[in-house]
Scaffold this motif. Structure first.
Motif, PDB file in Angstrom:
ATOM      1  N   ARG B  88       0.713  -1.107   0.115  1.00  0.00           N
ATOM      2  CA  ARG B  88       0.125   0.005  -0.094  1.00  0.00           C
ATOM      3  C   ARG B  88       0.637   1.291  -0.045  1.00  0.00           C
ATOM      4  O   ARG B  88       0.730   2.266  -0.645  1.00  0.00           O
ATOM      5  N   ILE B 162      -1.903  -5.110 -11.472  1.00  0.00           N
ATOM      6  CA  ILE B 162      -2.102  -4.453 -10.073  1.00  0.00           C
ATOM      7  C   ILE B 162      -1.058  -2.955 -10.854  1.00  0.00           C
ATOM      8  O   ILE B 162      -1.569  -1.910 -10.572  1.00  0.00           O
ATOM      9  N   VAL B 189      -7.448   5.531  -4.639  1.00  0.00           N
ATOM     10  CA  VAL B 189      -7.164   4.737  -5.870  1.00  0.00           C
ATOM     11  C   VAL B 189      -6.266   3.369  -5.482  1.00  0.00           C
ATOM     12  O   VAL B 189      -6.875   2.190  -5.721  1.00  0.00           O
ATOM     13  N   THR B 192      -8.570   0.896  -3.423  1.00  0.00           N
ATOM     14  CA  THR B 192      -9.624   0.323  -4.203  1.00  0.00           C
ATOM     15  C   THR B 192      -8.787  -0.919  -5.132  1.00  0.00           C
ATOM     16  O   THR B 192      -9.512  -1.915  -5.332  1.00  0.00           O
ATOM     17  N   VAL B 193      -7.690  -0.500  -5.671  1.00  0.00           N
ATOM     18  CA  VAL B 193      -6.996  -1.490  -6.355  1.00  0.00           C
ATOM     19  C   VAL B 193      -6.654  -2.855  -5.422  1.00  0.00           C
ATOM     20  O   VAL B 193      -7.017  -3.978  -5.810  1.00  0.00           O
ATOM     21  N   LEU B 194      -6.149  -2.334  -4.145  1.00  0.00           N
ATOM     22  CA  LEU B 194      -5.857  -3.651  -3.267  1.00  0.00           C
ATOM     23  C   LEU B 194      -6.935  -4.334  -2.685  1.00  0.00           C
ATOM     24  O   LEU B 194      -6.855  -5.478  -2.483  1.00  0.00           O
ATOM     25  N   ARG B 195      -8.006  -3.656  -2.331  1.00  0.00           N
ATOM     26  CA  ARG B 195      -9.394  -3.921  -1.362  1.00  0.00           C
ATOM     27  C   ARG B 195     -10.391  -4.120  -2.008  1.00  0.00           C
ATOM     28  O   ARG B 195     -11.582  -4.502  -1.517  1.00  0.00           O
ATOM     29  N   GLY B 196     -10.696  -3.338  -3.135  1.00  0.00           N
ATOM     30  CA  GLY B 196     -11.832  -3.323  -3.861  1.00  0.00           C
ATOM     31  C   GLY B 196     -12.820  -2.216  -3.655  1.00  0.00           C
ATOM     32  O   GLY B 196     -12.157  -1.629  -2.580  1.00  0.00           O
ATOM     33  N   VAL B 197     -14.095  -2.085  -3.924  1.00  0.00           N
ATOM     34  CA  VAL B 197     -14.912  -1.151  -3.505  1.00  0.00           C
ATOM     35  C   VAL B 197     -15.285  -1.553  -1.970  1.00  0.00           C
ATOM     36  O   VAL B 197     -15.921  -2.481  -1.790  1.00  0.00           O
TER      37      VAL B 197
END
Lengths: 202, 202
Positions: B88, B162, B189, B192-197
């Motif tokens: 992160r 990723i 950003v 969201t990419v790592l954990r989603g919405v």
């Protein structure tokens, strides 16, 4: 209605685009793009093809980028946004049918690359592209709003960010000429945006 | 060593870029970009500034895009990729220091926009940009590889996807002229990419 008001109305109608001629010019523009490609595309070539005066075209489209973008839009609006009943399905359909797949299988990818390129150095082109993007994204965000209504995402879900991430991925692959590969990854892209990296733990 | 081999060696050394003159030309190119901007940037202007012959420059940089990209790279390589101990943190640092923040606060954003634009219509520029992207992304993927080694992401995590999602977002905002706004969203950003919405359920 006073004479003055009538004149104003007449002038403002006259200044509007005439739909019939506008279509004829867009037809000509599309034909020029198909036959001569981006390099051969100019207001002059379109005027010749449409048997129209250059000033007529310049009055409606002050530069070639706006005209290209309108040819592109005509293809785009023929395609409805997906409504599959799930956000995942909608976003995959959006990538497959409106973005990656759409660009890959038509002249539109080349035209859109040129529009984006011209927007980098021409302020008028940049404005036209920004306006088009704002308009399209407002429609695209409805996919997230429907998902909110279904309870798939919470009320405060960032619709702008979700749509931006999906559109950004497509743009990047378009601009690097990697659409073929990207078209195999649309599900993975949407799953990552919605669920994150599988097995991620901070 | 035979005469023949010696000649070959000499020729191949002669064909290599001469680091001293190369730096001088890059200095001149940077100065031209700063003073005249993209519109005034040409091999001719750089040659005049560097007091070098145009053929010398053309031998090393067959077109202006490659030369612009090399000026850009020189700034870039001065910045190390982040290694914060978490994926992160690394990805946020990457967006803040190498992409969005980097472009926002320097001439580099303008130069990179021009490079991307020229790659849309010029095959040589497209190749140079693709090669640069491939090289940079290989380095960027090391952030994901370190995360794998720490057990933050599973062995089969898609490092390419990723990194692509993060870089794509930055490109899109750069090309739309929205870096200011984007610079406030880098954490969102990456999250969201790592954990989603957050709160997404299918």
């Amino acid at each position: 209605m006073t004479q003055d008001t009538e004149d104003t109305v007449r002038r403002s109608i006259g200044a509007r685009r005439n739909p019939a001629s506008q279509e004829a010019i867009l037809d000509a523009a599309e034909a020029v793009l198909r036959e001569l490609g981006i390099a051969g595309f100019s207001i002059e070539a379109v005027a010749r093809r449409a048997k129209a005066g250059k000033p007529t075209i310049y009055r409606w489209w002050p530069h070639r980028t706006g005209l290209m973008l309108d040819v592109y839009k005509r293809f785009k609006t023929a395609r409805a946004f997906p409504d599959t009943g799930s956000l995942r399905g909608d976003l995959i359909g959006f990538l497959d049918n409106q973005l990656v797949g759409f660009w890959k299988n038509s002249l539109c990818g080349t035209v859109y690359r040129a529009v984006i390129a011209e927007a980098q150095t021409d302020a008028g082109a940049a404005e036209a592209l920004q306006a088009y993007q704002a308009e399209r994204k407002a429609v695209a965000r409805q996919m997230v709003e429907r998902a909110r209504a279904r309870g798939e995402v919470p009320e405060d879900a960032d619709a702008t960010l979700i749509i931006d991430l999906v559109v950004s991925y497509a743009w990047h692959q378009l601009l690097l000429g990697h659409l073929e590969e990207a078209s195999t990854k649309t599900e993975a892209v949407v799953d990552t945006v919605l669920r994150g990296v599988p097995g991620y733990r901070a």
